[in-house]
Design an enzyme around this catalytic site. Structure first.
Site, PDB file in Angstrom:
ATOM      1  N   ASP A 270      10.830  14.909 -28.214  1.00  0.00           N
ATOM      2  CA  ASP A 270      12.210  14.858 -28.905  1.00  0.00           C
ATOM      3  C   ASP A 270      12.666  16.122 -29.981  1.00  0.00           C
ATOM      4  OD1 ASP A 270      14.555  13.742 -29.957  1.00  0.00           O
ATOM      5  OD2 ASP A 270      13.904  11.769 -30.395  1.00  0.00           O
TER       6      ASP A 270
ATOM      7  N   GLN B 178       5.121   7.306 -30.228  1.00  0.00           N
ATOM      8  CA  GLN B 178       5.760   8.538 -30.962  1.00  0.00           C
ATOM      9  C   GLN B 178       4.804   8.812 -32.159  1.00  0.00           C
ATOM     10  OE1 GLN B 178       9.759   7.544 -32.364  1.00  0.00           O
ATOM     11  NE2 GLN B 178       9.126   5.171 -33.168  1.00  0.00           N
TER      12      GLN B 178
ATOM     13  N   ASP C  59      20.348  10.653 -26.222  1.00  0.00           N
ATOM     14  CA  ASP C  59      19.872   9.795 -27.363  1.00  0.00           C
ATOM     15  C   ASP C  59      21.174  10.032 -28.262  1.00  0.00           C
ATOM     16  OD1 ASP C  59      19.225   8.220 -29.439  1.00  0.00           O
ATOM     17  OD2 ASP C  59      17.518   9.486 -30.060  1.00  0.00           O
TER      18      ASP C  59
ATOM     19  N   GLU D  78      14.048  15.314 -24.822  1.00  0.00           N
ATOM     20  CA  GLU D  78      15.205  14.342 -25.316  1.00  0.00           C
ATOM     21  C   GLU D  78      16.086  15.159 -26.468  1.00  0.00           C
ATOM     22  OE1 GLU D  78      15.399   9.991 -27.696  1.00  0.00           O
ATOM     23  OE2 GLU D  78      13.689  10.687 -26.936  1.00  0.00           O
TER      24      GLU D  78
ATOM     25  N   HIS E 103       6.206  12.476 -28.261  1.00  0.00           N
ATOM     26  CA  HIS E 103       7.671  12.327 -29.024  1.00  0.00           C
ATOM     27  C   HIS E 103       7.476  13.826 -29.811  1.00  0.00           C
ATOM     28  CE1 HIS E 103      10.065  11.411 -32.610  1.00  0.00           C
ATOM     29  NE2 HIS E 103      10.924  11.053 -31.766  1.00  0.00           N
TER      30      HIS E 103
ATOM     31  N   LYS F  44      19.011   2.951 -27.228  1.00  0.00           N
ATOM     32  CA  LYS F  44      18.336   2.662 -28.625  1.00  0.00           C
ATOM     33  C   LYS F  44      19.013   1.374 -29.253  1.00  0.00           C
ATOM     34  CE  LYS F  44      17.584   5.996 -32.186  1.00  0.00           C
ATOM     35  NZ  LYS F  44      16.392   6.745 -31.885  1.00  0.00           N
TER      36      LYS F  44
ATOM     37  N   GLN G 266      18.080   7.038 -23.392  1.00  0.00           N
ATOM     38  CA  GLN G 266      17.315   6.239 -24.487  1.00  0.00           C
ATOM     39  C   GLN G 266      18.424   5.186 -24.844  1.00  0.00           C
ATOM     40  OE1 GLN G 266      15.286   5.310 -28.639  1.00  0.00           O
ATOM     41  NE2 GLN G 266      15.817   7.340 -28.084  1.00  0.00           N
TER      42      GLN G 266
END
Length: 417
Positions: A235, A171, A304, A270, A193, A328, A326
């Protein structure tokens, strides 16, 4: 073999906790800080240094094994646990968790986790506690059994020893262009990212974002060697839905246009939109997935926000409401649940991405590698921090060391056989 003492040590996460609500509401940046008042409870400013709490388990041979507790960057957003309060977490760990740890068999990993993480006052323990303590228990089991953490996971979940490396995703943070160059030069599997977390970065009708996507693809061709063909993963923190509306067809149309601008690449998008609740997210993401699949698009969506716990992941996977989850890790809680989450995704033919946060630590990142490799996830996050070099080194080197040990173990078993 029992745990005979518990140590606590305050520490730092590798980045900062950010108030996502204030950033989405238009807080302006002054170099590294954000200007304005915080909107999410617990934040005293929009950006605060990430803190962590290490827990050390003193085993009967006086070895100390550690795990790290922390929250994710955007704490308190999208149904997540509130901002990490080191004093509160430390107090609860000392009063409730430590006595439980002194009464478990550290050789039995899943059993130990189940006993230590029983509800307290009819509530689940904070997920940060589960995350850090489960890392320490995994290291304890590995030490006692003279094996790797990955092998403990394989044994507990009846999985074969892995042979394949897991692709690593880096990222960029806000230093997009410089970090994209770093990623390409290092041959990162999945990039960049992008941190497209505001209307300014997304642009009117997404034009600024589209330009960035094209630039990343062009730069990859310019700097990448022959045969280098990474997945492009962006993202957007719900910005597509914010800018063009929450109609699934319009969102799918936009995502298809993004993919069409960079032919030949697999594109991950994302968090395209935030529909306000887990159920609404599932229903609308399932529609987006269906449209993209029907069109044969090279784009995949990644969930996410609103998909935090193991049960959330199960619901999204079973509903085919995403191409990739994802996982997390600090939001899931126990790292054993990260393993379970990967297996749930695989059982439902949904991609499993062992993620986490830039606010994590070297110890939590290394433990995550063992779970990702043991379960053969589809990709894993280079963490912690936002600098690329450090995170890619920590995760990549841990994976390579682990695979070398597993290969030796496999060779020894074959020779004995």
């Amino acid at each position: 073999m029992l745990i005979k003492d518990v140590l606590l040590a305050p520490g730092s996460g590798a980045f900062f906790y950010d108030d996502q609500a204030a950033i989405r509401a238009g807080a302006s940046q002054d170099r590294f800080i954000y200007l304005g008042e915080p909107l999410t409870p617990g934040f005293t400013s929009i950006r605060v240094p990430a803190s962590s709490l290490s827990i050390g388990l003193v085993l009967v041979d006086d070895t100390v094994v550690w795990g790290d507790m922390m929250s994710v960057q955007y704490s308190g957003a999208g149904g997540r646990d509130p901002l990490f309060d080191i004093k509160q977490i430390s107090d609860l760990t000392a009063r409730v968790v430590a006595p439980r740890l002194l009464d478990v068999d550290a050789t039995r990993y899943l059993d130990a986790c189940a006993k230590v993480f029983e509800p307290f006052e009819q509530k689940r323990l904070p997920l940060a506690i589960e995350y850090g303590v489960s890392q320490a228990l995994l290291r304890a089991a590995a030490h006692i059994q003279r094996t790797t953490m990955a092998e403990i996971i394989c044994s507990e979940f009846d999985l074969p020893l892995p042979t394949r490396s897991v692709p690593i995703y880096c990222q960029s943070g806000d230093a997009r262009e410089i970090n994209v160059d770093k990623m390409i030069l290092k041959g990162v599997d999945v990039l960049p990212h992008g941190l497209i977390n505001s209307r300014q970065k997304f642009g009117v009708d997404g034009q600024t974002f589209m330009e960035f996507v094209r630039w990343v693809a062009t730069r990859t061709h310019q700097l990448g060697g022959l045969g280098y063909h990474p997945v492009l993963h962006f993202d957007v923190y719900g910005c597509i839905g914010q800018e063009i509306g929450l109609e699934p067809l319009r969102i799918a149309d936009f995502i298809c246009r993004v993919a069409d601008t960079v032919p030949g690449f697999t594109i991950n998008i994302e968090s395209p939109a935030d529909f306000g609740s887990t159920q609404a997210q599932i229903e609308n993401y399932a529609k987006i997935v269906s449209i993209l699949d029907e069109r044969g698009s090279s784009a995949r969506i990644v969930v996410d926000e609103r998909c935090n716990t193991l049960e959330d992941i199960r619901l999204f996977a079973e509903a085919k409401a995403t191409h990739l989850v994802q996982i997390k890790t600090p939001d899931v809680g126990s790292i054993a649940d990260t393993a379970r989450a990967v297996l749930i995704c695989k059982a439902n033919n949904v991609g499993a991405y062992v993620g986490g946060s830039c606010t994590e630590t070297d110890l939590s990142a290394q433990a995550s590698v063992h779970v990702a490799v043991a379960t053969q996830a589809d990709m894993m996050l280079a963490k912690p921090g936002m600098g690329v070099d450090e995170a890619f080194s920590i995760v990549g080197n841990e994976q390579n060391r682990l695979l070398a040990m597993l290969n030796r173990r496999r060779t020894q078993a074959e020779n004995v056989g």
